[in-house]
Design an enzyme around this catalytic site. Structure first.
Site, short mmCIF file in Angstrom:
data_model
loop_
_atom_site.label_atom_id
_atom_site.label_comp_id
_atom_site.label_asym_id
_atom_site.label_seq_id
_atom_site.Cartn_x
_atom_site.Cartn_y
_atom_site.Cartn_z
N GLY A 12 16.27 -6.73 18.91
CA GLY A 12 14.92 -7.66 19.15
C GLY A 12 13.95 -7.76 17.97
O GLY A 12 12.84 -8.01 18.38
N SER A 13 14.43 -7.41 16.82
CA SER A 13 13.44 -7.37 16.01
C SER A 13 12.96 -8.89 15.65
O SER A 13 11.67 -9.21 15.33
CB SER A 13 13.78 -6.74 14.65
OG SER A 13 15.03 -7.42 14.01
N ASN A 14 13.97 -9.96 15.65
CA ASN A 14 13.41 -11.28 15.67
C ASN A 14 12.68 -11.62 16.66
O ASN A 14 11.64 -12.56 16.48
CB ASN A 14 14.62 -12.08 15.61
CG ASN A 14 15.35 -12.23 14.10
OD1 ASN A 14 14.84 -12.84 13.36
ND2 ASN A 14 16.48 -11.56 13.96
N VAL A 89 25.54 -19.18 26.92
CA VAL A 89 24.32 -20.06 27.45
C VAL A 89 24.97 -21.36 28.24
O VAL A 89 25.59 -22.15 27.47
CB VAL A 89 23.60 -20.51 26.26
CG1 VAL A 89 22.25 -21.42 27.16
CG2 VAL A 89 22.98 -19.37 25.77
N ASN A 103 19.11 -21.48 17.82
CA ASN A 103 19.71 -20.14 17.40
C ASN A 103 19.63 -19.44 16.11
O ASN A 103 19.55 -20.49 15.19
CB ASN A 103 21.29 -20.41 18.00
CG ASN A 103 21.87 -18.77 17.83
OD1 ASN A 103 21.53 -17.78 18.22
ND2 ASN A 103 23.00 -19.18 17.19
N HIS A 105 21.42 -17.60 12.96
CA HIS A 105 22.84 -16.94 12.79
C HIS A 105 22.54 -16.08 11.70
O HIS A 105 22.23 -16.83 10.38
CB HIS A 105 23.82 -18.06 12.94
CG HIS A 105 25.17 -17.53 12.62
ND1 HIS A 105 26.08 -17.05 13.56
CD2 HIS A 105 26.08 -17.45 11.39
CE1 HIS A 105 27.07 -16.54 13.24
NE2 HIS A 105 27.09 -16.75 12.03
C1 GRF Z 1 20.13 -11.44 13.90
O1 GRF Z 1 20.78 -11.09 12.70
C2 GRF Z 1 20.61 -12.75 14.30
O2 GRF Z 1 20.87 -13.49 13.09
C3 GRF Z 1 21.80 -12.56 15.06
O3 GRF Z 1 21.63 -11.47 15.64
C4 GRF Z 1 20.74 -10.41 14.91
C5 GRF Z 1 19.64 -10.14 15.96
O4 GRF Z 1 18.92 -8.96 15.36
N1 GRF Z 1 21.92 -13.57 15.73
P1 GRF Z 1 17.90 -8.47 15.90
O5 GRF Z 1 18.09 -8.10 17.58
O6 GRF Z 1 16.70 -9.53 16.16
O7 GRF Z 1 17.02 -7.60 15.34
#
Ligand code: GRF
Length: 353
Positions: A12-14, A89, A103, A105
Site C-alpha cells: 500500500g505504499s501508493n 473489478v 490503475n 501499472h
Molecule cells: C505498484 O508497483 C503498482 O504499479 C502495481 O502494484 C504495486 C503496488 O505497490 N500495480 P504498493 O502496494 O503501492 O507498494
C-alpha cells in the site's frame, strides 16, 4: 471536495502516498480504502492516516458488486484509484464509474501488461529482455486487463546489475510522482467535459450585473451587506440645534411634573439617520482593510504559486512547505483585515479618522 477511493491488496505504499499527497489539501481527498486481503498491510497504514478502510472477501468482489457500489456511494466517491489491487473489478463497478477508475501499472504499457504481469514478474521480464528503459503507467480501467487509454507515463532507467528488487524500488519512486499527477490530469479532463456539456446559453448569455447607484452601493454590494443610509439633504441640518438642558425652565418643571426637556418637541430625524454612520465609513473601512491585507495577500499568492511548481519539479516536501506558508500568510492577511475592520469604527468615533 472530490472523494477518491483507493483499492489495494498489498503493502500500500501508493495508497499511502495518495492519502498523504491529497488529504492535507481541501479539494481532493482519499476518503475510502477497500481491500480484498484481510491481512493486507495497507489496512493498518490507511487507518493510521484516518482513512476509513474496509475489507471485502473475494466472493463479494466477484458475486456481489452492488455491495461494493453501496459503500462507494455511501462515501460519495467520484473516482477510484487501483494501487496494487490484485482482484478482478466487476463490470458493474467499471460501468458505474466509467472513465473514473485509474490503475497504476509498473511498466511502460502496452509493454509487459496483461494477465500474470504484476509486481516482480514485470521487473524480472524487463531485466531478462535486456531493456534499458522501464517505468510506470497510469491508465483508465476498462473491462480489458491493462488495456484502457493511457493517462500518463513516467520512464526510469534500467541500470546494469539491476535486480527485480532494485528496479522495482526505482519504479516505485516514479509511481509516487506519477499517480497523483495522473489523478489531477484526469480530474481536470473530467471538469472540462462537464463544462463542455453545459447548455451553451448559460455561457454565452450571462445575466448582466445590476448597475450600482453610488460608490457606497458598489462597496455594499461587493461586501454583500445592505446599504440603507438615505442621502442627507443638503438644505436642512440633520439635527435641530436643540439643547434640552439649557432650555428655560418653567414653573411646571419645578412642581414635580415631567421636566420641559421631556415634553419639548424633539428634533425629528429618521431612525436610520439617528444611528447612521458617516456615509463614507464603508468606503474608508474597506480601503483600510484592503491596504492591510494587500502585502500578506501578495506573499500568500507567491507561496501558492510555488506549491504547484515545486510539485511538478517532484519536490513534494517543498510543495507541502509552500502550501503551509501560503496558509499562514492567508491567515495573517485575514487577521490584519479583521483587526483593521474592528478598529476602524472606534477610531472613527474617537475622531481620529
Ligand atoms: C505498484 O508497483 C503498482 O504499479 C502495481 O502494484 C504495486 C503496488 O505497490 N500495480 P504498493 O502496494 O503501492 O507498494
Amino acid at each position: 471536495m472530490i472523494n477518491i477511493a483507493v483499492f489495494a491488496s498489498g503493502i500500500g505504499s501508493n495508497a499511502v502516498n495518495l492519502a498523504k499527497t491529497f488529504n492535507s489539501g481541501s479539494r481532493i481527498r482519499v476518503a475510502l480504502c477497500l481491500t480484498d486481503k484481510e491481512e493486507a498491510p495497507v489496512i493498518e497504514k490507511m487507518r493510521a492516516l484516518g482513512v476509513p478502510t474496509e475489507y471485502f472477501p473475494r466472493t463479494i468482489w466477484r458475486n456481489e458488486p452492488q455491495a461494493i457500489l453501496d459503500v462507494l456511494r455511501a462515501h460519495d466517491i467520484q473516482m477510484i484509484a487501483l494501487a496494487g489491487f490484485l482482484c478482478f473489478v466487476d463490470d458493474a463497478i467499471v460501468k458505474a464509474y466509467e472513465g473514473h477508475i485509474l490503475n497504476i501499472h509498473p511498466s511502460l504499457l502496452p509493454a509487459y501488461g496483461g494477465k500474470g504481469m504484476h509486481g516482480a514478474n514485470v521487473h524480472r521480464a524487463v531485466i531478462e529482455n535486456g531493456d534499458t528503459k522501464s517505468g510506470a503507467t497510469v491508465h483508465i480501467v476498462t473491462n480489458e486487463v491493462d488495456a484502457g487509454p493511457i493517462v500518463l507515463q513516467r520512464e526510469v532507467e534500467v541500470l546494469p546489475g539491476d535486480t527485480p528488487e532494485t528496479l522495482e524500488a526505482r519504479v516505485h519512486e516514479a509511481e509516487y510522482l506519477l499517480f497523483p499527477e495522473a489523478i489531477l490530469k484526469s480530474l481536470a479532463t473530467m471538469t472540462e467535459t462537464i463544462e463542455a456539456a453545459e447548455p451553451a446559453t448559460e455561457k454565452t448569455q450571462p445575466t448582466p450585473p445590476p448597475i450600482p447607484q453610488s460608490v457606497d452601493d458598489a462597496w455594499a454590494e461587493a461586501l454583500g451587506v445592505p446599504n440603507h443610509v438615505p442621502p442627507i439633504p443638503q438644505s436642512q441640518p440633520v439635527y435641530a440645534p436643540y439643547d434640552a438642558f439649557s432650555a428655560p425652565s418653567t414653573p411646571q418643571s419645578m412642581s414635580g411634573r415631567q421636566p420641559e426637556m421631556a415634553t419639548a418637541p424633539q428634533p425629528v430625524a429618521p431612525a436610520s439617520q439617528q444611528t447612521a454612520m458617516p456615509p463614507t465609513y464603508l468606503v474608508w473601512s474597506v480601503l483600510a482593510t484592503v491596504l492591510c491585507c494587500t502585502v500578506p495577500g501578495i506573499v500568500a499568492i507567491i507561496m501558492s504559486s510555488k506549491v504547484s511548481s515545486k510539485f511538478y519539479q517532484g519536490d513534494i516536501e517543498g510543495s507541502q512547505r509552500a502550501s503551509r506558508n501560503a496558509e499562514i500568510w492567508i491567515i495573517i492577511s485575514f487577521v490584519l483585515g479583521v483587526i483593521s475592520q474592528t478598529l476602524y469604527l472606534p477610531l472613527t468615533i474617537a475622531g481620529l479618522f
